[in-house]
Design an enzyme around this catalytic site. Structure first.
Site, mmCIF file in Angstrom:
data_model
loop_
_atom_site.group_PDB
_atom_site.id
_atom_site.type_symbol
_atom_site.label_atom_id
_atom_site.label_comp_id
_atom_site.label_asym_id
_atom_site.label_seq_id
_atom_site.Cartn_x
_atom_site.Cartn_y
_atom_site.Cartn_z
ATOM 1 N N SER A 99 -9.605 -0.430 7.075
ATOM 2 C CA SER A 99 -9.227 -0.463 5.849
ATOM 3 C C SER A 99 -8.257 -1.520 5.134
ATOM 4 O O SER A 99 -8.104 -1.731 3.970
ATOM 5 C CB SER A 99 -8.207 0.825 5.560
ATOM 6 O OG SER A 99 -8.787 2.149 5.716
ATOM 7 N N LYS A 101 0.981 -1.068 0.208
ATOM 8 C CA LYS A 101 0.145 0.035 -0.127
ATOM 9 C C LYS A 101 0.861 1.343 -0.248
ATOM 10 O O LYS A 101 1.818 1.345 0.741
ATOM 11 C CB LYS A 101 -0.833 0.015 1.078
ATOM 12 C CG LYS A 101 -1.820 1.210 1.285
ATOM 13 C CD LYS A 101 -2.830 0.861 2.561
ATOM 14 C CE LYS A 101 -4.062 1.743 2.829
ATOM 15 N NZ LYS A 101 -4.757 1.795 3.886
ATOM 16 N N SER A 136 -9.586 2.114 3.016
ATOM 17 C CA SER A 136 -8.764 2.812 2.195
ATOM 18 C C SER A 136 -7.998 2.218 1.132
ATOM 19 O O SER A 136 -7.444 2.403 0.096
ATOM 20 C CB SER A 136 -7.948 3.912 2.851
ATOM 21 O OG SER A 136 -7.102 3.254 3.696
HETATM 22 N N1 GLN Z 1 -12.890 4.008 6.296
HETATM 23 C C1 GLN Z 1 -12.267 4.474 7.774
HETATM 24 C C2 GLN Z 1 -11.915 6.082 7.510
HETATM 25 O O1 GLN Z 1 -12.284 6.592 6.558
HETATM 26 C C3 GLN Z 1 -11.080 3.701 7.950
HETATM 27 C C4 GLN Z 1 -9.842 4.061 7.325
HETATM 28 C C5 GLN Z 1 -8.595 3.316 7.538
HETATM 29 O O2 GLN Z 1 -8.751 2.187 8.218
HETATM 30 N N2 GLN Z 1 -7.382 3.707 7.101
HETATM 31 O O3 GLN Z 1 -11.345 6.632 8.470
#
Ligand code: GLN
Length: 520
Positions: free
Chosen positions: A178, A79, A154
């Site tokens: 994410s 990532k 994400s």
């Molecule tokens: N979707 C969640 C957010 O927008 C989690 C993001 C993540 O785990 N990096 O914060």
């Protein structure tokens, strides 16, 4: 079976048996990326040259009778939030355009030390804020099951890369879901390790007290193999746990017999019901039934404070993010926009440059959270918002402790719905945030969790996931129970769920989506 359709464990066996070389395996995945990534956009950067060089070095080691570990020679995608020496790292943001880190994150250093060739950096929501990868400054990633849909976020790029056989393994990060939510909507396996179990050094921080890097794979065993490569104490991360990891690979192998005799499984009452798609709940209930048949003692547990977890997260996360993102000041990294102000004939001040750079460099979701976080931390509001949220965070941890008094693991659906259409929620922040309803409590409390595919959950034939949570530093339990459920489900389906995914490549070219099959 073509090399890229095999699991990492099977590829490792093939390398050990001399049936394939790392160069062949790595090249097969690079070819697959060439073939499908134009339609998927899982990668922001592909490093064919570097990956093949590292693969050749792995083959040379093997020929000399040397090995750097069980995954030596197996390619991996990372990532774009992890610092990679010599490879661009943008975190999905314009503000880091052109930044090439001078150092490796510890996770990346351990991949290199384990002999895994890095094929490239995967797409993500900007600074890991989002649940769909639509907030990437570089355009969205598409879900391999249906190109008109989101791959989760994400870390949608890592999940899509693994689901589409572009890479057998990937690294994700999970601050609120994410790794697990993209896993659920792409039919892959994702693990959020215990907080402090995998080093955060070189992981560009979203929210320091919540972030954890972890494996994105197609099987539970592959995740355990990767977790053992990247995990364990790191003196460069002050929150890293000074304890050896539990035996994860052993737990995954043990679980594969599908026997759950005596394992106490707690179904969390608050994670399900309203707001969850009927098919997602049906697949979840089937998983629970299979575990019962396999000998598990299933009980219902209640974690009343979990209903406040989302609201709590959206105070703590923006607060930490607003302070972390202050380092992007146009001076140290990436983008610098110099406005031509000169009202009085003078050049722009440092502040003018900073303002113009941050205005141009950050996307809307990032700006929204900086504003929210700065507000929540401001004097006069701190106690009412941030302080209050920290208290609720403690209640979440207490609920976990109480629940783990009755159960060895807790289970729930991973995400409330299957993959939604690209564009459907991008202008509705609250609808986007609700995707992480079930995953956020684990981050608030630091406990480990896995998502594994639970089946196809709707009339469109899209996958859903089941989440398994365990107490801190009992990551072995998520692997044991995850591997057991995985093999019980595979017996039901007569194989892996991903084999039921529609082909990305069909005669006549790449399919763009179910609705526009054959086009493009
Ligand atoms: N979707 C969640 C957010 O927008 C989690 C993001 C993540 O785990 N990096 O914060």
């Amino acid at each position: 079976m073509s090399p890229e359709r095999r699991t990492a464990a099977a590829l490792a066996d093939a390398l050990a048996a001399g049936e394939a070389t790392s160069v062949e395996v790595t090249q097969a995945h690079l070819d697959r990326i060439d073939e499908v990534d134009g339609a998927l956009h899982a990668f922001l950067h592909v490093d064919a040259e570097g990956a093949l060089r590292d693969a050749a070095a792995s083959d040379a080691r093997r020929a000399a009778g040397e090995s750097w570990g069980p995954l030596d020679g197996i390619p991996i995608a990372v990532k774009d939030v992890m610092a990679t020496r010599g490879l661009p790292t943008t975190c999905g943001s314009r503000i880091l355009a052109g930044w090439v880190p001078p150092y490796d994150a510890t996770v990346v250093a351990r991949l290199r030390a384990g002999g895994l060739p890095i094929v490239g950096k995967t797409n993500m929501d900007e600074f890991a804020m989002g649940s769909s990868t639509e907030h990437s400054a570089w355009g969205p990633t598409h879900n391999p099951w249906d190109l008109a849909r989101i791959p989760g976020g994400s870390g949608g790029g890592s999940a899509a890369a693994v689901a589409s056989y572009e890479a057998p393994l990937a690294i994700g990060t999970d601050t609120g879901g994410s790794i697990r939510q993209p896993g659920a909507v792409t039919g892959t396996v994702g693990v959020k390790p215990t907080y402090g179990g995998v080093s955060r050094y070189g992981l560009v921080a979203l929210a320091n007290s919540l972030d954890q890097a972890g494996p994105v794979t197609r099987t539970v065993l592959d995740a355990a193999l990767l977790h053992e490569v990247i995990g364990g104490h790191d003196p460069l991360d002050s929150t890293s746990i000074e304890q050896p990891l539990p035996a994860l690979v052993e737990a995954a192998r043990r679980g594969a017999d599908g026997d759950l005799t005596g394992v106490r499984v707690g179904v969390v009452k608050e994670l399900g019901g309203e707001g969850y798609q009927a098919g997602v709940l049906a697949r979840f209930e089937e998983s629970v039934e299979l575990m019962t048949k396999a000998g598990a003692e299933v009980v219902e547990v209640s974690c009343p404070s979990f209903v406040h977890a989302l609201a709590t997260y959206y105070l703590i996360l923006p607060a930490e993010a607003s302070s972390n993102l202050a380092r992007f000041d146009a001076m140290r990294y990436g983008l610098r926009v110099t406005p031509d102000v000169a009202e009085n004939g003078a050049g722009p001040s440092a502040e003018d440059v900073m303002r113009a750079t941050r205005e141009a460099g950050f996307g809307d979701e990032v700006k929204r959270r900086i504003i929210l976080g700065t507000y929540a931390l401001s004097s006069g509001y701190y106690d009412a918002y941030y302080g209050q949220a920290q208290k609720v965070r403690t209640l979440v941890t207490r609920d976990f402790a109480a629940a783990f008094g009755h159960a060895d693991v807790l289970v729930s659906p991973t995400a409330p719905t299957t993959a939604f259409k690209i564009g459907e929620k991008v202008d509705d922040p609250l609808a986007m945030y609700l995707n992480d309803l079930a995953t956020i409590p684990a981050n608030l409390s630091g406990v480990p969790g896995i998502s594994i595919p639970s089946g196809l959950a709707d009339e469109d034939g899209l996958p859903a996931g089941v989440q398994i949570l365990a107490p801190a530093m009992a990551d072995d339990r998520v692997y044991r129970v995850g591997a057991a459920l995985e093999s019980l489900l595979a017996a039901e389906w007569g194989g892996a769920l991903l084999d039921q995914a529609p082909p990305l490549v069909e005669e006549g070219g790449l399919r763009r989506s179910r609705d526009h099959g054959g086009e493009g």
